[in-house]
Structure formats: structure tokens, C-alpha cells
Design a protein around this motif. Structure first.
Motif, PDB file in Angstrom:
ATOM      1  N   THR A   1      -7.228  11.036   6.469  1.00 50.06           N
ATOM      2  CA  THR A   1      -8.642  10.293   6.272  1.00 50.06           C
ATOM      3  C   THR A   1      -9.457  10.811   5.454  1.00 50.06           C
TER       4      THR A   1
ATOM      5  N   ARG B   1       0.805  -1.077   0.005  1.00 51.17           N
ATOM      6  CA  ARG B   1       0.050  -0.049   0.057  1.00 51.17           C
ATOM      7  C   ARG B   1       0.968   1.303   0.009  1.00 51.17           C
TER       8      ARG B   1
ATOM      9  N   TYR C   1     -16.404   4.272  -0.228  1.00 49.84           N
ATOM     10  CA  TYR C   1     -14.951   4.187   0.307  1.00 49.84           C
ATOM     11  C   TYR C   1     -14.687   4.866   1.504  1.00 49.84           C
ATOM     12  N   TYR C   2     -13.891   4.234   2.390  1.00 48.63           N
ATOM     13  CA  TYR C   2     -13.028   4.818   3.240  1.00 48.63           C
ATOM     14  C   TYR C   2     -11.546   4.719   3.296  1.00 48.63           C
ATOM     15  N   ILE C   3     -11.115   5.720   3.130  1.00 49.28           N
ATOM     16  CA  ILE C   3      -9.406   5.886   2.961  1.00 49.28           C
ATOM     17  C   ILE C   3      -8.898   6.267   4.482  1.00 49.28           C
TER      18      ILE C   3
ATOM     19  N   VAL D   1      -2.629   4.323  -2.524  1.00 51.72           N
ATOM     20  CA  VAL D   1      -3.577   4.705  -1.392  1.00 51.72           C
ATOM     21  C   VAL D   1      -4.672   3.377  -0.838  1.00 51.72           C
TER      22      VAL D   1
ATOM     23  N   GLN E   1      -2.817   7.414   6.422  1.00 48.54           N
ATOM     24  CA  GLN E   1      -1.621   6.626   6.051  1.00 48.54           C
ATOM     25  C   GLN E   1      -0.592   7.415   5.565  1.00 48.54           C
TER      26      GLN E   1
ATOM     27  N   ARG F   1     -13.191  10.072   2.962  1.00 52.09           N
ATOM     28  CA  ARG F   1     -14.402   9.258   2.376  1.00 52.09           C
ATOM     29  C   ARG F   1     -14.606   9.701   0.894  1.00 52.09           C
TER      30      ARG F   1
ATOM     31  N   LYS G   1      -7.644   2.031  -0.134  1.00 56.69           N
ATOM     32  CA  LYS G   1      -9.203   2.371   0.126  1.00 56.69           C
ATOM     33  C   LYS G   1     -10.089   1.171   0.278  1.00 56.69           C
ATOM     34  N   GLU G   2     -10.883   1.314   1.263  1.00 60.71           N
ATOM     35  CA  GLU G   2     -11.765   0.228   1.854  1.00 60.71           C
ATOM     36  C   GLU G   2     -13.038   0.364   1.490  1.00 60.71           C
TER      37      GLU G   2
END
Length: 163
Positions: A44, A9, A29-31, A14, A34, A46, A16-17
């Protein structure tokens, strides 16, 4: 998170979840915060991947209000399917109640008109436009009533040329 995943990553992209997808097909997505491979901290975020990616085709209501609140940070947790279904049901109930209230109001108003409790609204027909300087005047003035900045055609007639 494993060391390899963390390394990949930071090295390539990046992370992304995927948090959820709404009934319209939009993906959310949620980042998490990091560090990039250069060591820069990425805050952070969204984000939403629209089902219809063409910006010019965006329509109001393309994102449900619950998801919009999550994207904008007005709520901490993304909405659940149960919550979305419950809110949709509630919105439908409100629409039905509004129609019922409007019908009830119309029948009450008709009854009051019949009994003479309320006067019928007067239907007036106005010719012209309210912003025109001669609105409401039956005759044109011989005195100029406008300046160069507010000139209205027909707002002034020279003396001796009455219509």
C-alpha cells in the motif's frame, strides 16, 4: 472490483485511486496492496502528483499540512474540504491574535519605559568580530595567541612593531 478490471490492473499497471485535490492543484492518490502480473505483492502506498512537477521549484507550503500528514501516514483518512477550510480559518485567527498581542506588548513596554519601571536597553556598538582573538582587547599582544590551525591575521605583532 470486477474480474475484468482486476485482470487489467494486474496485467498492465498498478491501480491508483484518486483521493483528492488541494487548493494548490496537487493531486493525491492511494495505491492499495495488490499483486502485479508477475505475482509480486505491491504494498500500500500514498502519493502526490505535484501541480508544479519541477523539483527545483518546490516551495515550503506547497503541500498543505493536513495532506502532508495523510501522505506520511500520520492520519488514516484524507482531509475533508470542511476540515481544510476550518483549519485555514483557525490559522488566520492565530495570525490576527499574534499581531494584536505584539501591539499590546509594545504599548505596555513603552508605558513601562515612560514610568521608569524598566530601563531602556543600552545601545552598544562593537567593532570587529567576536571570533577574532583580539576582540575586546585594546592593544595587540606581543605573545602569540594562536597556533597554525587557528591563526588569525593581526592576532600577533612581533616585538618592537607596535601600532
Amino acid at each position: 472490483m470486477s474480474r475484468i478490471t482486476s485482470l487489467l490492473r494486474r496485467t498492465f499497471a498498478v491501480a491508483k485511486e484518486h483521493v483528492g485535490t488541494d487548493h494548490l492543484g496537487n493531486k493525491y492518490y492511494y495505491i492499495p496492496e495488490q499483486k502485479s502480473w508477475t505475482g509480486r505483492v505491491i504494498r500500500t502506498r500514498r502519493l502526490v502528483e505535484a501541480a508544479n512537477p519541477n523539483e527545483f521549484e518546490y516551495m515550503e507550503g506547497s503541500i498543505p499540512s493536513e495532506w502532508d500528514a495523510w501522505i506520511r501516514g500520520r492520519r488514516k483518512q484524507p482531509p475533508t474540504i470542511e476540515e481544510l477550510l476550518q483549519n485555514e480559518c483557525y490559522r488566520e485567527q492565530i495570525k490576527v491574535r499574534a499581531i494584536e498581542a505584539e501591539e499590546k506588548d509594545k504599548t505596555l513596554q513603552a508605558k513601562q519605559y515612560e514610568e521608569g519601571l524598566v530601563a531602556q536597553p543600552v545601545q552598544t556598538q562593537v567593532k570587529g568580530h567576536a571570533s577574532a582573538t583580539q576582540f575586546g582587547q585594546t592593544e595587540f599582544s606581543e605573545e602569540p595567541v594562536s597556533t597554525a590551525n587557528t591563526f588569525q591575521p593581526g592576532s600577533w605583532m612581533p616585538p618592537g612593531s607596535k601600532k
